[in-house]
Design a protein around this motif. Structure first.
Motif, PDB file in Angstrom:
ATOM      1  N   GLY A   1      33.237 -46.346 134.353  1.00 12.73           N
ATOM      2  CA  GLY A   1      34.427 -45.504 134.270  1.00 12.73           C
ATOM      3  C   GLY A   1      34.196 -44.148 133.628  1.00 12.73           C
ATOM      4  N   CYS A   2      32.931 -43.722 133.515  1.00 14.41           N
ATOM      5  CA  CYS A   2      32.642 -42.387 132.964  1.00 14.41           C
ATOM      6  C   CYS A   2      32.820 -41.370 134.092  1.00 14.41           C
ATOM      7  N   ASP A   3      34.004 -40.820 134.194  1.00 15.74           N
ATOM      8  CA  ASP A   3      34.369 -39.977 135.339  1.00 15.74           C
ATOM      9  C   ASP A   3      33.542 -38.700 135.427  1.00 15.74           C
ATOM     10  N   ASN A   4      33.038 -38.217 134.276  1.00 13.23           N
ATOM     11  CA  ASN A   4      32.288 -36.958 134.267  1.00 13.23           C
ATOM     12  C   ASN A   4      30.785 -37.151 134.364  1.00 13.23           C
ATOM     13  N   PHE A   5      30.343 -38.391 134.419  1.00 15.21           N
ATOM     14  CA  PHE A   5      28.918 -38.699 134.419  1.00 15.21           C
ATOM     15  C   PHE A   5      28.285 -38.152 135.692  1.00 15.21           C
ATOM     16  N   THR A   6      27.273 -37.279 135.560  1.00 16.10           N
ATOM     17  CA  THR A   6      26.671 -36.650 136.737  1.00 16.10           C
ATOM     18  C   THR A   6      25.206 -37.024 136.942  1.00 16.10           C
ATOM     19  N   ILE A   7      24.483 -37.212 135.843  1.00 15.26           N
ATOM     20  CA  ILE A   7      23.045 -37.453 135.957  1.00 15.26           C
ATOM     21  C   ILE A   7      22.585 -38.376 134.834  1.00 15.26           C
ATOM     22  N   PHE A   8      21.665 -39.278 135.169  1.00 16.86           N
ATOM     23  CA  PHE A   8      21.127 -40.150 134.129  1.00 16.86           C
ATOM     24  C   PHE A   8      19.651 -40.396 134.413  1.00 16.86           C
ATOM     25  N   LYS A   9      18.822 -40.124 133.376  1.00 15.94           N
ATOM     26  CA  LYS A   9      17.389 -40.358 133.479  1.00 15.94           C
ATOM     27  C   LYS A   9      16.990 -41.442 132.481  1.00 15.94           C
TER      28      LYS A   9
ATOM     29  N   GLY B   1      32.480 -47.114 138.846  1.00 11.25           N
ATOM     30  CA  GLY B   1      33.576 -46.195 138.526  1.00 11.25           C
ATOM     31  C   GLY B   1      33.117 -44.869 137.977  1.00 11.25           C
ATOM     32  N   CYS B   2      31.963 -44.379 138.460  1.00 11.41           N
ATOM     33  CA  CYS B   2      31.454 -43.056 138.069  1.00 11.41           C
ATOM     34  C   CYS B   2      31.460 -42.174 139.317  1.00 11.41           C
ATOM     35  N   PRO B   3      32.606 -41.649 139.714  1.00 13.67           N
ATOM     36  CA  PRO B   3      32.732 -40.960 141.005  1.00 13.67           C
ATOM     37  C   PRO B   3      31.912 -39.683 141.131  1.00 13.67           C
ATOM     38  N   ASN B   4      31.483 -39.095 140.003  1.00 17.13           N
ATOM     39  CA  ASN B   4      30.733 -37.845 140.042  1.00 17.13           C
ATOM     40  C   ASN B   4      29.236 -38.026 139.792  1.00 17.13           C
ATOM     41  N   LEU B   5      28.790 -39.286 139.727  1.00 19.58           N
ATOM     42  CA  LEU B   5      27.361 -39.539 139.527  1.00 19.58           C
ATOM     43  C   LEU B   5      26.588 -39.086 140.761  1.00 19.58           C
ATOM     44  N   ARG B   6      25.629 -38.190 140.547  1.00 22.12           N
ATOM     45  CA  ARG B   6      24.882 -37.626 141.663  1.00 22.12           C
ATOM     46  C   ARG B   6      23.385 -37.952 141.621  1.00 22.12           C
ATOM     47  N   GLU B   7      22.819 -38.104 140.433  1.00 19.24           N
ATOM     48  CA  GLU B   7      21.386 -38.371 140.323  1.00 19.24           C
ATOM     49  C   GLU B   7      21.145 -39.496 139.326  1.00 19.24           C
ATOM     50  N   LEU B   8      20.394 -40.502 139.770  1.00 18.40           N
ATOM     51  CA  LEU B   8      20.072 -41.638 138.914  1.00 18.40           C
ATOM     52  C   LEU B   8      18.562 -41.867 138.978  1.00 18.40           C
ATOM     53  N   TYR B   9      17.895 -41.652 137.855  1.00 18.22           N
ATOM     54  CA  TYR B   9      16.448 -41.771 137.778  1.00 18.22           C
ATOM     55  C   TYR B   9      16.073 -43.105 137.149  1.00 18.22           C
ATOM     56  N   PHE B  10      15.330 -43.932 137.904  1.00 17.18           N
ATOM     57  CA  PHE B  10      14.877 -45.219 137.376  1.00 17.18           C
ATOM     58  C   PHE B  10      13.484 -45.079 136.770  1.00 17.18           C
ATOM     59  N   SER B  11      13.233 -45.836 135.718  1.00 16.82           N
ATOM     60  CA  SER B  11      11.944 -45.781 135.044  1.00 16.82           C
ATOM     61  C   SER B  11      10.874 -46.459 135.888  1.00 16.82           C
ATOM     62  N   LYS B  12       9.633 -46.133 135.601  1.00 15.10           N
ATOM     63  CA  LYS B  12       8.520 -46.739 136.342  1.00 15.10           C
ATOM     64  C   LYS B  12       8.342 -48.218 135.993  1.00 15.10           C
ATOM     65  N   ASN B  13       8.929 -48.645 134.867  1.00 13.37           N
ATOM     66  CA  ASN B  13       8.781 -50.035 134.417  1.00 13.37           C
ATOM     67  C   ASN B  13       9.981 -50.904 134.760  1.00 13.37           C
TER      68      ASN B  13
END
Length: 506
Positions: free
Chosen positions: A231-239, A254-266
Motif C-alpha cells: 500500500g505504499c502509493d508513492n513507492f517507485t523504485i527498490f534496490k 498495492g504499490c501502483p507507482n512501482l516502476r523498478e524492482l531490483y533483485f539481489s544476486k543471492n
C-alpha cells in the motif's frame, strides 16, 4: 462498525485490561495512590514507581504532562495509561524512565512533542499509535526493540531518528480482530527513513501504507517480510542489497507507482503473491494494485528473479556483475570499499560514472559525507566560520551541523578550512568525535609502537589515532607506517569509512 470506532474501542479495552492486570500482579506491591489531579502510581516490587493516569477527574483537559523523576523518594521507571487524552500536546519525561508501556499515549491526537530519555530501553506495542499530530521524534539511544504498531497511523510524522543499537522492528496483533499492525503502518507523511546497520529483523507490515518513495535496507536484513511495503502509493523504485535472499507475500502489493524492482544476486525465494492485494481484514485498502505492465524487474540471469518475471510476464532486464565505476576494477585494493560506500550512499561516484579514487578529500567533503549519513537533519543557528558563510554552498549545512555537535572545530585563525584536503590524522579525529556523538564505544586503543612514524602524529590527534588503530578503522601501510600527515584520497577515505561502519557501527 466504523474502523476508527473499532480501533478506539480496541485500545481502550486493551489499556484498561492491562492496567487491571498490572494492578493485581505480583509486580505491584502497593495499591493505586494519587500523586496529583492527573497522575496515579504504584510501587513495584523492585522499589521503583510506575505512573499511570488518574481516571476520577477531567483529565481530557491536560495539555502538558510532566512526569516526576521520583515519588516517595523512589525512582519513576515506567509509565502507562495516558491514552486517549485529546488535549495533550506536550509530554516531559525524566531521565530514569526505562519503559513506556503498551498503548501508553495511544490516540493522544493533539500530541506534538515528547522527549524520550536515553534511559528508556523498552517502548511497548501501540505506545504512540494514533498520535495524528506528532511530527518528529528521536528514539532513545539504548532502545533495541521497537515493538509493534508503535507509530501506527501517525499521519503527520515526517521525521524520525532510529538509534544505532536498534535490532528489531516488531509487529502487533489485535487478539479481538486478529488484524496485525506494523510499527510505522499508516505514516503517510513519512517519505524516508534511515535504518541502522545493527538492525537484524523487520517484521510484517512495518512500512505498510507509508509515504515512502524508496528505502535502503541494511546488509544485516536477509528477508523482506509479508506486507512490508504494502500500500505504499508513492513507492517507485527498490534496490535490494545482496544480503536479501527471500521476499514474502504481499510485500509490494498495492504499490501502483512501482516502476523498478531490483533483485539481489543471492535471491532464492520469491513468493508468488508478492504483488497481490491482501484482504481488507488483513491489511489496508490501497489506492490501486501494482501495475505490472509498467514494472521492470532487474535481476541476474539464471536466478529465481528471471524465472519469476517470465511467469508473471513482467519485463526483465539482466544485470551484469561488473564494477559500478569505470575507473575502479576488481583487484584494486579499494574495490570493495568503493562499492560498499556507493551502495550505502556514503561516498558516491561522479555523474560521468567515475569514482576518482585518487582525488583528495576536502574537509568540506568529509563533513558532508557524515551529514548525509545522518539523513541531513535540520540545523539551528548559522556558521561561525568566516570561510563558511554562503548558505547555498553544498557543505554549509553540514559544517553548521558538525560544528553544533562538536564533531569538527576550526583552526586557530577561526576559519574552518573547508577546501583544505583532509589528512589521515584529522580524518581519525573527526571520525572519533562522530563516534562519540553517536554514542559508540570509543575505548579501544593501540599504543602504536608497531608503526615507524608514530612520532610524526600531532599531539592533538594522538589519542584519536590510537583509537582508530585499536578499533580497526586504520590498519596502516605495508611498510608499517601510518602516514598521519598524508592527505587522504577518496579511495583511502572509502576504506576508512567502510571499516568504521563495519567495526564501530554506522
Amino acid at each position: 462498525m466504523n474502523k476508527k470506532v473499532l480501533f478506539t474501542i480496541m485500545f481502550l479495552s486493551l489499556i484498561i485490561g492491562v492496567q487491571f492486570l498490572f494492578a493485581n500482579s505480583a509486580n505491584a506491591i502497593s495499591e493505586e495512590k494519587y500523586y496529583n489531579d492527573y497522575i496515579s502510581y504504584y510501587v513495584l516490587d523492585d522499589g521503583t514507581i510506575n505512573v499511570t493516569r488518574r481516571y476520577n477527574n477531567n483529565s481530557d483537559a491536560i495539555t502538558k504532562l510532566e512526569i516526576p523523576s521520583t515519588i516517595e523518594g523512589k525512582k519513576v521507571t515506567s509509565i502507562m495509561g495516558f491514552n486517549g487524552l485529546k488535549g495533550l500536546e506536550t509530554i516531559i519525561l525524566p531521565d530514569g524512565i526505562k519503559r513506556i508501556s503498551i498503548s501508553a499515549f495511544a490516540n493522544c491526537t493533539a500530541l506534538k512533542t515528547i522527549n524520550l530519555p536515553d534511559t528508556i530501553t523498552e517502548i511497548g506495542d501501540c505506545a504512540f499509535s494514533g498520535c495524528t499530530s506528532l511530527k518528529s521524534i528521536v528514539l532513545p539511544k539504548n532502545l533495541k526493540i521497537l515493538e509493534g504498531a508503535v507509530f501506527h497511523n501517525c499521519i503527520s510524522l515526517t521525521d524520525i531518528i532510529l538509534p544505532e543499537e536498534l535490532e528489531t522492528i516488531d509487529f502487533y496483533v489485535d487478539t479481538l480482530t486478529y488484524r496485525g499492525y506494523g510499527a510505522f503502518e499508516g505514516c503517510t507523511s513519512l517519505k524516508n527513513i534511515k535504518l541502522p546497520n545493527n538492525l537484524k529483523f523487520i517484521s510484517h507490515a512495518a512500512f505498510e501504507d507509508t509515504g515512502f518513495t524508496t528505502v535502503t535496507l541494511p546488509d544485516s536484513i536477509t528477508n523482506i517480510n509479508t506486507c512490508l511495503f504494502y500500500g505504499c502509493d508513492n513507492f517507485t523504485i527498490f534496490k535490494m542489497s545482496n544480503s536479501i535472499n527471500s521476499v514474502e507475500q504481499y510485500a509490494f502489493g498495492g504499490c501502483p507507482n512501482l516502476r523498478e524492482l531490483y533483485f539481489s544476486k543471492n535471491i532464492t525465494k520469491i513468493d508468488n503473491k508478492i504483488f497481490d492485494l491482501a484482504s481488507e481484514k488483513y491489511s489496508v485498502t490501497p489506492k490501486g494494485p501494482t501495475d505490472l505492465s509498467k514494472l521492470t524487474i532487474y535481476g541476474y540471469t539464471g536466478t529465481v528473479a528471471e524465472t519469476f518475471a517470465k511467469e508473471k510476464e513482467i519485463k526483465f532486464v539482466a544485470l551484469k556483475d561488473e564494477p559500478t565505476f569505470s575507473d575502479v576494477k576488481k583487484g584494486d585494493w579499494f574495490y570493495n570499499a568503493a562499492e560498499y560506500c556507493n551502495s550505502n550512499r556514503i561516498i558516491t561516484g561522479y555523474k560521468d560514472g567515475t569514482f576518482a579514487p585518487n582525488d583528495k578529500l576536502s574537509r568540506g567533503m568529509l563533513v558532508t559525507i557524515l551529514y548525509k549519513m545522518e539523513s541531513e537533519p535540520a540545523i539551528t543557528g548559522i556558521s561561525k566560520f568566516p570561510d563558511v558563510q554562503n548558505a547555498k554552498h553544498y557543505y554549509y549545512k553540514a559544517v553548521v551541523w558538525a560544528s553544533n555537535n562538536n564533531i569538527v572545530k576550526g583552526y586557530n585563525n577561526g576559519k574552518f578550512g573547508v577546501g583544505d584536503n583532509i589528512t589521515r590524522e584529522d580524518l581519525a579525529v573527526i571520525l572519533n568525535r562522530y563516534a562519540k556523538y553517536k554514542g559508540k564505544n570509543i575505548t579501544q586503543t593501540n599504543n602504536l609502537s608497531g608503526f615507524t612514524d608514530a612520532n610524526r602524529i600531532s599531539s592533538y590527534a594522538l589519542p584519536q589515532m590510537q583509537w582508530a588503530v585499536g578499533a580497526g578503522v586504520i590498519t596502516g601501510n605495508k611498510d608499517k607506517t601510518l602516514a598521519p600527515k598524508g592527505e587522504s584520497s577518496r579511495a583511502e577515505a572509502a576504506a576508512m569509512m567502510e571499516k568504521y561502519c563495519k567495526r564501530v557501527g554506522r
